[in-house]
Motif scaffolding. Structure first.
Motif, short mmCIF file in Angstrom:
data_model
loop_
_atom_site.label_atom_id
_atom_site.label_comp_id
_atom_site.label_asym_id
_atom_site.label_seq_id
_atom_site.Cartn_x
_atom_site.Cartn_y
_atom_site.Cartn_z
N PHE A 187 -33.21 3.81 39.44
CA PHE A 187 -34.11 2.99 40.25
C PHE A 187 -33.27 2.23 41.29
O PHE A 187 -32.46 1.37 40.95
CB PHE A 187 -34.88 2.01 39.37
N THR B 192 -37.45 -1.67 43.08
CA THR B 192 -38.68 -1.69 42.29
C THR B 192 -39.70 -2.68 42.84
O THR B 192 -40.61 -3.10 42.15
CB THR B 192 -38.38 -2.04 40.82
N ARG C 114 -36.00 -8.06 44.20
CA ARG C 114 -36.41 -6.66 44.20
C ARG C 114 -36.43 -6.10 45.62
O ARG C 114 -37.12 -6.63 46.49
CB ARG C 114 -37.80 -6.50 43.56
N SER D 244 -39.38 -0.09 46.71
CA SER D 244 -39.30 0.94 45.67
C SER D 244 -38.73 2.26 46.20
O SER D 244 -39.17 2.78 47.23
CB SER D 244 -40.69 1.19 45.08
N SER E 132 -46.15 5.90 42.83
CA SER E 132 -45.83 4.50 43.11
C SER E 132 -46.96 3.72 43.74
O SER E 132 -47.02 2.49 43.60
CB SER E 132 -44.60 4.43 44.02
N TYR F 177 -42.53 3.68 33.17
CA TYR F 177 -41.78 2.63 33.85
C TYR F 177 -42.62 2.10 35.00
O TYR F 177 -43.07 2.88 35.85
CB TYR F 177 -40.44 3.17 34.37
N THR G 238 -43.10 0.10 38.44
CA THR G 238 -42.33 -0.21 39.63
C THR G 238 -43.28 -0.79 40.68
O THR G 238 -44.41 -1.12 40.38
CB THR G 238 -41.60 1.06 40.14
N ALA H 274 -39.22 -1.68 35.28
CA ALA H 274 -37.98 -1.14 35.84
C ALA H 274 -37.24 -2.21 36.65
O ALA H 274 -37.86 -3.01 37.34
CB ALA H 274 -38.28 0.06 36.73
#
Length: 259
Positions: free
Chosen positions: A6, A9, A36, A39, A170, A226, A228, A249
């Motif tokens: 990753f 995220t 973060r 993504s 996503s 997971y 994200t 994640a």
């Protein structure tokens, strides 16, 4: 060994949001647990298969620096929103300086949008369509359109290799039966969940929240999930008592893809 890393995220704005002084954004500035980038993931292994990234947002350069990488020659793009393609000019510049021809894979209509926004990119990369099944880095890849709510549409990808199957989705919400069908029978699912529980009027929303995502997962039943694409609503210091098999994640997390 094939694995997934990753690289970011976060949601479209990342965390911290530049204008925001909420508790989570403040913590992200001070100690970084909640920091973060947008993504994106890297799929790579220790064999001869070429690594590739899914999506190339505006944090691409810093994501590469964190990984100690100088180039990834192949990209797979989910849709043409800025948080997923904003790094393409820098990627193209890297292709130019290194004298390589990048390979950008995406559905035909996504490619058309990218080319209209960045018409000069074609000088530095080949655009390759994913509307039919393709093979990439040793993976058989299937793409299909998914509902992105108020923001229109995105694409999800299902990847299969040597008996292992996983999917990357996503940016999606309110999936219909036909859109969910390729998400059954997964060893691993990467799913976007922008909020823990989003209170905005449903017609204005574009990505699942964690409450809705867990309801979806009760139907899909992947072995591992997971989350994200998380906004500044999500606090990594908290225990949200998520269903078994779900992990939030974090940047740099590496996950094995197969035995």
């Amino acid at each position: 060994m094939n694995q997934l890393t990753f690289l970011g995220t976060g949601d479209a704005m990342g965390v911290p949001r530049v204008y925001c002084d909420c508790d989570i954004c403040t913590e992200a500035r001070l100690t970084g647990i909640n920091r973060r980038k947008r993504s994106a993931v890297l799929i790579h292994g220790d064999g001869e298969d070429e690594p590739f990234m899914i999506d190339c947002g505006p944090d691409w350069r810093s994501q590469m620096e964190v990984q100690g990488m100088r180039m990834v020659q192949t990209l797979l793009i989910t849709h043409a929103h800025f948080d997923h393609i904003g790094g393409l000019p820098e990627w193209a510049d890297a292709c130019r300086w290194l004298g390589v021809k990048g390979k950008l894979y995406a559905p035909r209509e996504v490619i058309a949008t990218i080319q209209s926004q960045f018409p000069w990119l074609v000088r530095h990369m080949d655009f390759l369509e994913t509307d039919a099944d393709i093979e990439l880095g040793g993976w058989k890849v299937r793409s299909w359109k998914v509902c992105h709510g108020h923001n229109g549409y995105s694409y999800a990808y299902r990847l299969e290799r040597e008996g292992y199957t996983w999917a990357y989705c996503s940016d999606a919400i309110d999936l219909k039966a036909s859109e969910k069908q390729p998400l059954y029978g997964l060893d691993l699912l990467v799913l976007g969940t922008s909020f823990v529980h989003e209170l905005a009027e449903f017609s204005t929303r574009s990505v699942y929240d964690m409450v809705e995502a867990q309801e979806l997962l009760q139907d899909l039943k992947p072995d591992q999930t997971y989350f994200t694409h998380m906004s500044h609503d999500v606090d990594m210091r908290q225990n949200y008592d998520l269903d078994q098999g779900i992990t939030l994640a974090v940047t740099g997390l590496k996950v094995k893809l197969g035995e």
